[in-house]
Design a protein around this motif. Sequence first.
Motif, PDB file in Angstrom:
ATOM      1  N   GLU A   1       0.834  -1.204   0.000  1.00 48.79           N
ATOM      2  CA  GLU A   1       0.000   0.000   0.000  1.00 48.79           C
ATOM      3  C   GLU A   1       0.873   1.259   0.000  1.00 48.79           C
ATOM      4  OE1 GLU A   1      -3.796   0.601   2.381  1.00 48.79           O
ATOM      5  OE2 GLU A   1      -3.227  -1.450   2.919  1.00 48.79           O
ATOM      6  N   VAL A   2       1.897   1.239   0.845  1.00 44.68           N
ATOM      7  CA  VAL A   2       2.807   2.401   0.901  1.00 44.68           C
ATOM      8  C   VAL A   2       3.423   2.633  -0.478  1.00 44.68           C
ATOM      9  CG1 VAL A   2       4.952   3.291   1.912  1.00 44.68           C
ATOM     10  CG2 VAL A   2       3.312   2.078   3.350  1.00 44.68           C
ATOM     11  N   SER A   3       3.805   1.538  -1.141  1.00 45.54           N
ATOM     12  CA  SER A   3       4.449   1.681  -2.451  1.00 45.54           C
ATOM     13  C   SER A   3       3.474   2.247  -3.492  1.00 45.54           C
ATOM     14  CB  SER A   3       5.044   0.354  -2.914  1.00 45.54           C
ATOM     15  OG  SER A   3       4.027  -0.513  -3.349  1.00 45.54           O
ATOM     16  N   LYS A   4       2.171   1.956  -3.324  1.00 46.62           N
ATOM     17  CA  LYS A   4       1.188   2.536  -4.252  1.00 46.62           C
ATOM     18  C   LYS A   4       1.105   4.057  -4.067  1.00 46.62           C
ATOM     19  CE  LYS A   4      -1.598  -1.456  -5.117  1.00 46.62           C
ATOM     20  NZ  LYS A   4      -2.530  -2.348  -4.474  1.00 46.62           N
ATOM     21  N   TYR A   5       1.065   4.478  -2.815  1.00 44.79           N
ATOM     22  CA  TYR A   5       1.057   5.925  -2.559  1.00 44.79           C
ATOM     23  C   TYR A   5       2.362   6.559  -3.064  1.00 44.79           C
ATOM     24  CZ  TYR A   5      -3.106   5.369   0.342  1.00 44.79           C
ATOM     25  OH  TYR A   5      -4.373   5.113   0.774  1.00 44.79           O
ATOM     26  N   LEU A   6       3.449   5.872  -2.832  1.00 39.14           N
ATOM     27  CA  LEU A   6       4.735   6.378  -3.315  1.00 39.14           C
ATOM     28  C   LEU A   6       4.710   6.535  -4.838  1.00 39.14           C
ATOM     29  CD1 LEU A   6       7.733   7.127  -2.995  1.00 39.14           C
ATOM     30  CD2 LEU A   6       8.272   4.678  -2.911  1.00 39.14           C
ATOM     31  N   ALA A   7       4.091   5.567  -5.520  1.00 38.67           N
ATOM     32  CA  ALA A   7       4.005   5.633  -6.984  1.00 38.67           C
ATOM     33  C   ALA A   7       3.244   6.890  -7.430  1.00 38.67           C
ATOM     34  CB  ALA A   7       3.340   4.379  -7.535  1.00 38.67           C
TER      35      ALA A   7
END
Length: 295
Positions: free
Chosen positions: A218-224
């Motif tokens: 999930e964090v990586s999606k926001y980071l994207a």
Amino acid sequence: MNKEGILGLDIGGTYIKIVFKKDNQIIKDKEYIADIKSSADKLIDKIFKILEKYNPKKVGIAVAGLYDEKEERLIQSPNIKSLEGLNIKQIIQEKNDLDIVIQNDATLAAYGEYKYGAGKDSKILVCLTLGTGLGGGLVVNGKPFIGVSGSAMEIGHTTIDTNGWICHCGRKGCLESYVSSYGIERLYFIKTDIYKTSFEIITLANEGKKEAIEVMEEVSKYLAYGLMNILHTINPDRILLAGGIVENYPLIEEMAYSNLKSLSFSLPFRDVDIKLAKLGEFSGSFGALALAESV
Ligand SMILES: [Zn+2]
């Protein structure tokens, strides 16, 4: 004794990180300050002790928070509140005849990586530091880009959800409130009803625990989304990911990259190289050193 060498300091919430360069030799060190950081006098005293020890002819300082370039004051710094409003340069120069340059820590982390790390030879370099907060720095054609007042690239405090979580800055839905240690902790708490520190959650993810991995996804999606915003506004040729979260969970880079492809325009995506930073916790001090070398 003659002043020799150049010193780079990075004043954060827990340590002053030190890089000293003399005769092309580089020494790295750090001083613990979490116990004295609420007292400006003690912090300044610590800086004087470090200056006494190394006796440099120039010093660069990276500071966490908004640094007002015109007034030469630290304006807002949640992690080192006691230094807010102070003209650190003037205070040091009253006792020490030294060249001093000061800039924001995330900007200098980018500049440090440009000069000494994974940003070498890039034309337009962005460096994101994922830690307690989310810092952003930009180096354009070899020069730190700081904006008119010194506050450019506060990417952590750009909004990705107008009804989102409250950020440490008080705004709603800042990118930092998802992509930071406290973002990880909140996502994990919502999923499991259990409070764990970001370090514990990352350790669980590295051990293969499902909920923790899902949180990091999930964090990586926001980071994207943050990366997409950067691609669409800046069109850089390189983006580096730095900071404690990335160092302990480097997989986040691949995760974010695979999400980014479907999100962003193909043109800026084609020409960007996204990599891990190289200098670890010393990127800001290397940037401070590089800035002092440049003046
Ligand atoms: Zn914010």
